[in-house]
Design an enzyme around this catalytic site. Structure first.
Site, short mmCIF file in Angstrom:
data_model
loop_
_atom_site.label_atom_id
_atom_site.label_comp_id
_atom_site.label_asym_id
_atom_site.label_seq_id
_atom_site.Cartn_x
_atom_site.Cartn_y
_atom_site.Cartn_z
N ARG A 114 0.85 -1.19 0.00
CA ARG A 114 0.00 0.00 0.00
C ARG A 114 0.89 1.24 0.00
O ARG A 114 1.95 1.25 0.64
CB ARG A 114 -0.91 0.04 1.25
N HIS A 158 -1.41 -0.17 -9.90
CA HIS A 158 -2.14 -1.06 -8.99
C HIS A 158 -2.63 -2.31 -9.74
O HIS A 158 -3.82 -2.63 -9.76
CB HIS A 158 -3.31 -0.34 -8.31
P1 NDP Z 1 -1.95 -10.93 5.33
O1 NDP Z 1 -2.90 -10.34 6.31
O2 NDP Z 1 -2.04 -12.38 5.02
O3 NDP Z 1 -0.44 -10.66 5.81
C1 NDP Z 1 -0.04 -9.44 6.34
C2 NDP Z 1 1.39 -9.58 6.84
O4 NDP Z 1 1.82 -8.31 7.31
C3 NDP Z 1 1.51 -10.57 8.00
O5 NDP Z 1 2.71 -11.30 7.90
C4 NDP Z 1 1.58 -9.64 9.21
O6 NDP Z 1 2.29 -10.14 10.33
C5 NDP Z 1 2.34 -8.47 8.63
N1 NDP Z 1 2.13 -7.26 9.43
C6 NDP Z 1 0.97 -6.61 9.67
N2 NDP Z 1 1.19 -5.55 10.49
C7 NDP Z 1 2.51 -5.55 10.75
C8 NDP Z 1 3.36 -4.73 11.53
N3 NDP Z 1 2.88 -3.68 12.23
N4 NDP Z 1 4.67 -5.01 11.59
C9 NDP Z 1 5.16 -6.08 10.91
N5 NDP Z 1 4.43 -6.91 10.15
C10 NDP Z 1 3.12 -6.64 10.07
O7 NDP Z 1 -2.07 -10.05 4.01
P2 NDP Z 1 -1.78 -10.47 2.50
O8 NDP Z 1 -0.45 -11.09 2.45
O9 NDP Z 1 -2.92 -11.22 1.95
O10 NDP Z 1 -1.78 -9.04 1.80
C11 NDP Z 1 -0.87 -8.04 2.17
C12 NDP Z 1 -1.27 -6.71 1.54
O11 NDP Z 1 -1.02 -6.73 0.14
C13 NDP Z 1 -2.76 -6.36 1.61
O12 NDP Z 1 -3.11 -5.88 2.89
C14 NDP Z 1 -2.88 -5.30 0.54
O13 NDP Z 1 -2.57 -4.04 1.11
C15 NDP Z 1 -1.77 -5.67 -0.45
N6 NDP Z 1 -2.32 -6.14 -1.74
C16 NDP Z 1 -1.96 -5.45 -2.87
C17 NDP Z 1 -2.42 -5.86 -4.10
C18 NDP Z 1 -1.98 -5.16 -5.33
O14 NDP Z 1 -2.49 -5.45 -6.43
N7 NDP Z 1 -1.05 -4.24 -5.26
C19 NDP Z 1 -3.31 -7.00 -4.25
C20 NDP Z 1 -3.62 -7.65 -3.00
C21 NDP Z 1 -3.14 -7.22 -1.79
P3 NDP Z 1 1.76 -11.43 11.13
O15 NDP Z 1 1.97 -12.58 10.16
O16 NDP Z 1 2.68 -11.49 12.28
O17 NDP Z 1 0.34 -11.20 11.46
C1 OXD Z 2 -6.44 -5.89 -2.86
C2 OXD Z 2 -5.87 -5.08 -3.91
O1 OXD Z 2 -6.27 -5.51 -1.71
O2 OXD Z 2 -6.19 -5.33 -5.09
O3 OXD Z 2 -7.07 -6.92 -3.15
O4 OXD Z 2 -5.07 -4.19 -3.67
#
Ligand code: NDP
Ligand code: OXD
Length: 310
Positions: free
Chosen positions: A225, A273
């Site tokens: 993000r 995106h």
């Molecule tokens: P998940 O919820 O599965 O994973 C999030 C990860 O971030 C976890 O490992 C979590 O840690 C870690 N995390 C959260 N907060 C913190 C913090 N404060 N400090 C350190 N680590 C942290 O999410 P996804 O993997 O499914 O997706 C990640 C992001 O990708 C989405 O939230 C979205 O913003 C982005 N995205 C972008 C897309 C695009 O097209 N550009 C498409 C889809 C998603 P823990 O494992 O310890 O909980």
């Molecule tokens: C999602 C994205 O969060 O597309 O699914 O960014």
């Protein structure tokens, strides 16, 4: 059993209008899928995307869950009118797309592809890139997407170091957590990938101090993000060359405004995106499975922890 499912994402309805009723019927679920909930008190499930105008969930008194079409839920998770369980999207299509984007852009920088693609002077420079095993990739965020990307890069022999909020043991991968872990991972990495959700804790995670920890000449890939990175600090680090390139897929304001410095910076690649998209065929199955679970009284998949924000 006859459910009303309110599909509150007008811009993507066409892709789901036939698919959802078909999969619901195959799952033995009698349901009406509507885009206009004339009586919100009859709605059992809401399928939601950030493009939906819906902001007030109060009238949906019977709704058992809100099912997001997006993985990132920062635009809905803090909505005080939402008291129902919120499920985010985790789907193989989304994951595969992200793996391809992250691996592709990592390889671009690892192999120095630009040197050969943009070579107007036809200079013959036979310097070979190092092997992937000699490159460290930091994966900030080891969730559904980060873990899959880390595993794919590790399969290519990259030396991957994961970092997440909580401690983790993932077969064959080094995983750190906490501030000290972040500093160590950033100091080591040649390529830093940010795959974190946007929360109060992750906003401006890569600020001037932490960018300063990074190796001179390191590369950043941000498909997570926009607000994960302090834009001014990144632009300053790119200007000096401390960060040699940033490939950015997500931004504070999208579409990225025409006059934004990222568009014209020679060390920035903007992708609009598109790192990963929710593909209807896979996503519809995830939605239907959660509806089936809701009806069977089984725990929902991919539940968002409202307090954590993701
Ligand atoms: P998940 O919820 O599965 O994973 C999030 C990860 O971030 C976890 O490992 C979590 O840690 C870690 N995390 C959260 N907060 C913190 C913090 N404060 N400090 C350190 N680590 C942290 O999410 P996804 O993997 O499914 O997706 C990640 C992001 O990708 C989405 O939230 C979205 O913003 C982005 N995205 C972008 C897309 C695009 O097209 N550009 C498409 C889809 C998603 P823990 O494992 O310890 O909980
Ligand atoms: C999602 C994205 O969060 O597309 O699914 O960014």
């Amino acid at each position: 059993m006859s459910l009303t499912i309110f599909f509150a994402a007008p811009s993507v309805w066409d892709e789901y209008r036939d698919l959802l009723p078909m999969l619901l019927s195959q799952a033995g679920i009698a349901a009406k899928v509507v885009t206009d909930a004339a009586d919100p008190t009859t709605v059992d499930y809401i399928i939601y995307a950030p493009s939906a105008p819906l902001q007030d969930f109060t009238p949906f008194t019977r709704c058992k869950a809100v099912l997001s079409l997006w993985a990132g839920v920062e635009r809905i998770v803090g909505n005080a009118t939402l008291t129902q369980p919120l499920c985010r999207m985790v789907d193989t299509g989304l994951t595969e797309g992200m793996v391809e984007w992250v691996v592709g852009h990592s390889l671009r920088h690892h192999l120095g592809m630009d040197r050969h693609i943009i070579n107007p002077e036809h200079s013959w420079n036979p310097t070979c890139p190092p092997l992937a095993r000699e490159r460290v990739v930091a994966m900030l965020g080891m969730g559904a997407l980060g873990t899959a990307c880390a595993q794919a890069l590790a399969a290519l022999n990259f030396n991957v170091r994961g970092w997440s909020r909580t401690a983790k043991l993932i077969d064959g991968l080094s995983c750190d957590h906490g501030e000290a872990g972040l500093e160590s991972v950033l100091r080591d990495a040649d390529i830093v990938v940010t795959l974190l959700p946007k929360t109060a804790e992750t906003e401006n995670l890569l600020n001037a101090q932490r960018l300063g920890w990074m190796k001179p000449g390191a590369v950043i890939l941000n498909p997570g993000r926009g607000p994960l990175i302090d834009d001014d600090a990144l632009l300053a680090a790119l200007d000096t060359g401390h960060i040699s390139h940033a490939t950015l897929d997500v931004f504070r304001v999208e579409p990225l405004p025409e006059g934004h410095a990222y568009w014209r910076h020679p060390r920035v690649t903007v992708t609009p995106h598109i790192a990963a998209d929710t593909r209807p065929t896979g996503a519809a199955r995830v939605l239907v499975e959660n509806i089936r679970r809701g009806e069977a009284g089984e725990p929902f998949l991919n539940l968002v922890d409202r307090a954590r924000g993701y």
